[in-house]
Design a protein around this motif. Structure first.
Motif, PDB file in Angstrom:
ATOM      1  N   VAL A  75     -11.069  22.249  57.195  1.00 53.06           N
ATOM      2  CA  VAL A  75     -10.292  22.828  56.545  1.00 53.06           C
ATOM      3  C   VAL A  75     -11.989  23.144  55.540  1.00 53.06           C
ATOM      4  N   LYS A  76     -11.921  24.694  54.752  1.00 47.36           N
ATOM      5  CA  LYS A  76     -12.797  24.740  53.261  1.00 47.36           C
ATOM      6  C   LYS A  76     -12.167  24.280  52.468  1.00 47.36           C
ATOM      7  N   VAL A  77     -12.821  22.762  51.443  1.00 45.74           N
ATOM      8  CA  VAL A  77     -12.391  22.223  49.943  1.00 45.74           C
ATOM      9  C   VAL A  77     -12.875  23.273  48.940  1.00 45.74           C
ATOM     10  N   LEU A  78     -11.827  24.444  48.411  1.00 46.67           N
ATOM     11  CA  LEU A  78     -12.169  24.869  48.003  1.00 46.67           C
ATOM     12  C   LEU A  78     -12.059  24.595  45.886  1.00 46.67           C
ATOM     13  N   VAL A  79     -12.407  23.313  46.149  1.00 45.69           N
ATOM     14  CA  VAL A  79     -12.238  22.438  44.361  1.00 45.69           C
ATOM     15  C   VAL A  79     -12.988  21.112  44.693  1.00 45.69           C
ATOM     16  N   ALA A  80     -14.064  20.842  43.550  1.00 47.91           N
ATOM     17  CA  ALA A  80     -14.484  19.642  44.091  1.00 47.91           C
ATOM     18  C   ALA A  80     -13.837  18.148  43.995  1.00 47.91           C
ATOM     19  N   LYS A  81     -12.369  18.502  43.163  1.00 50.61           N
ATOM     20  CA  LYS A  81     -11.783  17.274  42.997  1.00 50.61           C
ATOM     21  C   LYS A  81     -10.364  17.769  43.870  1.00 50.61           C
ATOM     22  N   VAL A  82      -9.172  17.769  44.889  1.00 51.18           N
ATOM     23  CA  VAL A  82      -7.791  17.942  45.043  1.00 51.18           C
ATOM     24  C   VAL A  82      -7.051  17.060  44.236  1.00 51.18           C
ATOM     25  N   PRO A  83      -6.309  18.034  43.448  1.00 52.44           N
ATOM     26  CA  PRO A  83      -5.704  16.971  42.107  1.00 52.44           C
ATOM     27  C   PRO A  83      -4.404  16.246  42.822  1.00 52.44           C
ATOM     28  N   HIS A  95     -17.149   7.074  54.025  1.00 54.19           N
ATOM     29  CA  HIS A  95     -17.201   6.436  52.943  1.00 54.19           C
ATOM     30  C   HIS A  95     -17.690   6.984  51.974  1.00 54.19           C
ATOM     31  N   ASP A  96     -19.006   7.895  52.057  1.00 54.30           N
ATOM     32  CA  ASP A  96     -19.761   8.489  50.869  1.00 54.30           C
ATOM     33  C   ASP A  96     -18.904   9.476  50.323  1.00 54.30           C
ATOM     34  N   ARG A  97     -18.654   9.602  49.030  1.00 52.88           N
ATOM     35  CA  ARG A  97     -18.031  10.719  48.526  1.00 52.88           C
ATOM     36  C   ARG A  97     -18.993  11.837  48.723  1.00 52.88           C
ATOM     37  N   ASP A  98     -17.809  13.400  47.937  1.00 51.19           N
ATOM     38  CA  ASP A  98     -18.891  14.492  48.333  1.00 51.19           C
ATOM     39  C   ASP A  98     -17.740  15.403  47.808  1.00 51.19           C
ATOM     40  N   GLY A  99     -18.416  15.742  47.250  1.00 49.80           N
ATOM     41  CA  GLY A  99     -17.033  16.209  45.519  1.00 49.80           C
ATOM     42  C   GLY A  99     -18.143  18.164  45.656  1.00 49.80           C
ATOM     43  N   GLU A 100     -18.884  18.428  46.618  1.00 47.91           N
ATOM     44  CA  GLU A 100     -19.217  19.933  46.651  1.00 47.91           C
ATOM     45  C   GLU A 100     -18.333  20.653  46.562  1.00 47.91           C
ATOM     46  N   LYS A 101     -18.486  22.030  46.582  1.00 51.35           N
ATOM     47  CA  LYS A 101     -16.886  23.348  46.701  1.00 51.35           C
ATOM     48  C   LYS A 101     -17.861  23.677  48.122  1.00 51.35           C
TER      49      LYS A 101
END
Length: 198
Positions: A75-83, A95-101
């Motif tokens: 899936v393509k994640v359209l938000v920085a963080k999913v509520p 491990h490493d978190r990624d908040g890129e839209k």
């Protein structure tokens, strides 16, 4: 003697055809499940996640080991963080978190007691987020297979996956360095890369 030889060849050919048909049925069943699920999932997570609509970016199997079909899709994640209220549980197996839209990630859909067969929108949704080495997540339009494997698969043995930890089936994927198997251990998804390295 010649007759026996021809019968042996015919038997071997018949086995090959049967195995190919069995593999095709598995692929067809996975493809059909993904096609059925995609519009339901897309509607249920609209504005947050967007399923990548390619056959090679979705696979069906019993990943949580409850005897019912599950899905794993890109899936393509359209938000920085999913509520938290979105109905999607976010886990970080990489491990490493990624908040890129716009990042590509894997979404697992696990069967639940309240959802009937084919009611994919009611399945438990787990987003496998983080900075990942998985090649299928590099580009939405690139080739990349998610291939279902079992405890008995030669790839599972070759990669020395600890089969006692697999709760169901796993998924074979390519990474930037080596092949790996992604599997559910009862609590989370684990990415097991080849211990021998590249």
């Amino acid at each position: 003697m010649r007759d026996l030889y021809h019968r042996g060849c015919a038997a071997i050919a018949a086995c090959g055809v049967a195995l190919a048909a069995q593999a095709a049925n598995v692929d067809t069943a996975s493809r059909d499940a993904c096609k059925q699920a995609l519009p339901q999932v897309a509607q249920g997570v609209a504005g947050l996640l967007e399923p990548v609509r390619r056959d090679s970016h979705c696979v069906a199997g019993d990943f949580n080991g409850d005897g019912k079909p599950d899905l794993l899709m890109v899936v393509k994640v359209l938000v920085a963080k999913v509520p938290a209220a979105a109905g999607v549980k976010v886990t970080y197996p990489f491990h490493d978190r990624d908040g890129e839209k716009g990042r590509l990630q894997l979404l697992a859909l696990h069967s639940t007691a309240g959802a009937g067969a084919g009611e994919w929108s009611r399945y438990e949704k787990l987003l496998l987020d983080g900075s990942s080495p998985i090649l299928v997540l590099r580009h939405a339009d690139g080739a990349g297979d998610l291939r279902r494997v079992t405890r008995q698969s030669k790839e599972v043995k070759a990669l020395q996956v600890p089969v006692r930890r697999l709760r169901g089936e796993g998924v074979l994927l390519g990474t930037e360095a080596v092949d790996a198997v992604l599997y559910w251990d009862g609590k989370t998804y684990v990415l097991h890369e080849d211990p021998a390295g590249p």
